[in-house]
Design a protein around this motif. Structure first.
Motif, short mmCIF file in Angstrom:
data_model
loop_
_atom_site.label_atom_id
_atom_site.label_comp_id
_atom_site.label_asym_id
_atom_site.label_seq_id
_atom_site.Cartn_x
_atom_site.Cartn_y
_atom_site.Cartn_z
N TYR A 41 0.98 -12.95 -4.61
CA TYR A 41 -0.20 -12.07 -4.51
C TYR A 41 -1.47 -12.84 -4.86
O TYR A 41 -2.50 -12.69 -4.19
N MET A 90 2.51 -11.13 2.45
CA MET A 90 1.33 -10.49 1.86
C MET A 90 0.05 -10.86 2.60
O MET A 90 -0.90 -10.08 2.63
N VAL A 121 0.53 -3.06 -2.95
CA VAL A 121 1.12 -4.28 -2.40
C VAL A 121 2.65 -4.25 -2.51
O VAL A 121 3.36 -4.53 -1.53
N LEU A 173 -6.65 -3.04 0.99
CA LEU A 173 -6.82 -3.55 -0.37
C LEU A 173 -8.27 -3.42 -0.83
O LEU A 173 -8.53 -3.07 -1.99
N THR A 190 5.40 -4.40 0.49
CA THR A 190 6.14 -5.66 0.56
C THR A 190 7.64 -5.45 0.33
O THR A 190 8.37 -6.40 0.17
#
Length: 271
Positions: free
Chosen positions: A88, A156, A182, A164, A186
């Motif tokens: 991330y 990602m 996230v 985001l 994911t």
């Protein structure tokens, strides 16, 4: 329709190629040692589950099994935690710093573990973690983090940037965005990494053989080596242990195969 026939024939042949040896191993667990050496490819005359009973009665299989469970689950959890955080950060930062960090992690894939066994043992010994499950867990995590970061970073980076940014506009912190947005998105990639790490750690023999000494800390693959004799090997008992060791892998793949396939497909186009 006709074009699918060669593909189906190839799949059937491949399935037979896999199921053939597995069937021999399974039926061998239902035989005695004398029967197996006499007719190794024949069906058992009188199927008997005594080898499985003997496996858990005369051997510390429950202890070995639990050790493998602790090492595998602990390693997978830390791999997903550390790998997802690193991926991330790399996907969010961008620029040469992110590229350098990504290259640093991927560089770990260039060196085989057999090359650095001596310095690795020296480090683990200096930390006092030789012959401990914690030492095996930390080594497994360090060895598999590069693969995890590579897969998760590629996934990602393909997430919608606007989603985001909208979370930050609404007042979400980095941790909140990571945890609530996230990670759920994911999930397929996480399942792919979890399945890969589970199989690798569960079947690992090199690191337990290098670091573990006492019976109380042995994992299942290492314990199966004890079934080999200098002049005679009890193959029915050994094959029974192999079948028992395979069951958790099959169960894990059955439950994670949907996400595993989705993660591999998505990762192939979202680099």
């Amino acid at each position: 329709m006709l074009r699918a026939i060669p593909r189906q024939i190839a799949l059937i042949l491949f399935a037979l190629l896999i199921l053939g040896p597995l069937s021999v191993v399974f039926f061998a667990t239902l035989k005695t040692t004398q029967e197996l050496y006499g007719e190794p490819l024949a069906l058992p005359a009188t199927p008997d589950l005594g080898n499985y009973a003997r496996l858990f009665e005369s051997e510390n299989m429950i202890v070995y099994f639990l050790n493998s469970v602790v090492v595998t689950l602990g390693s997978v959890f830390l791999i997903l935690l550390c790998g997802s955080l690193a991926a991330y950060a790399i996907s969010r930062m961008g620029g040469w710093v992110a590229a350098s960090l990504f290259a640093f992690f991927v560089a770990g894939l260039l060196i085989a573990p057999q090359v650095y066994m001596v310095p690795l043992y020296t480090i683990v010994d200096a930390l006092g973690l030789v012959d401990s499950l914690l030492g095996i867990i930390l080594v497994s995590v360090a060895f598999q983090i590069p693969v995890c970061v590579m897969i998760l970073t590629g996934f990602m980076r393909g997430l919608p940037r606007d989603l985001l940014d909208a979370a930050f506009v609404d007042g979400a912190t980095e941790w909140t965005t990571f945890r609530r947005i996230v990670l759920p998105l994911t999930r397929p990639a996480l399942a792919t990494v979890a399945t890969f790490s589970f199989v690798i750690t569960w079947n690992d023999l090199l690191f337990p053989l290098l670091f573990l000494r006492t019976d109380v800390n042995k994992t299942l693959p290492l314990a199966l080596l004890e079934f080999r004799g200098q002049y005679l090997t009890d193959y029915p008992l050994l094959f029974s242990g192999v079948i028992v060791a395979t069951i958790p892998i099959v169960i894990a793949y059955v439950f994670l195969q949907k996400y595993f396939i989705e993660g591999m497909t998505a990762g192939s186009v979202k680099g």
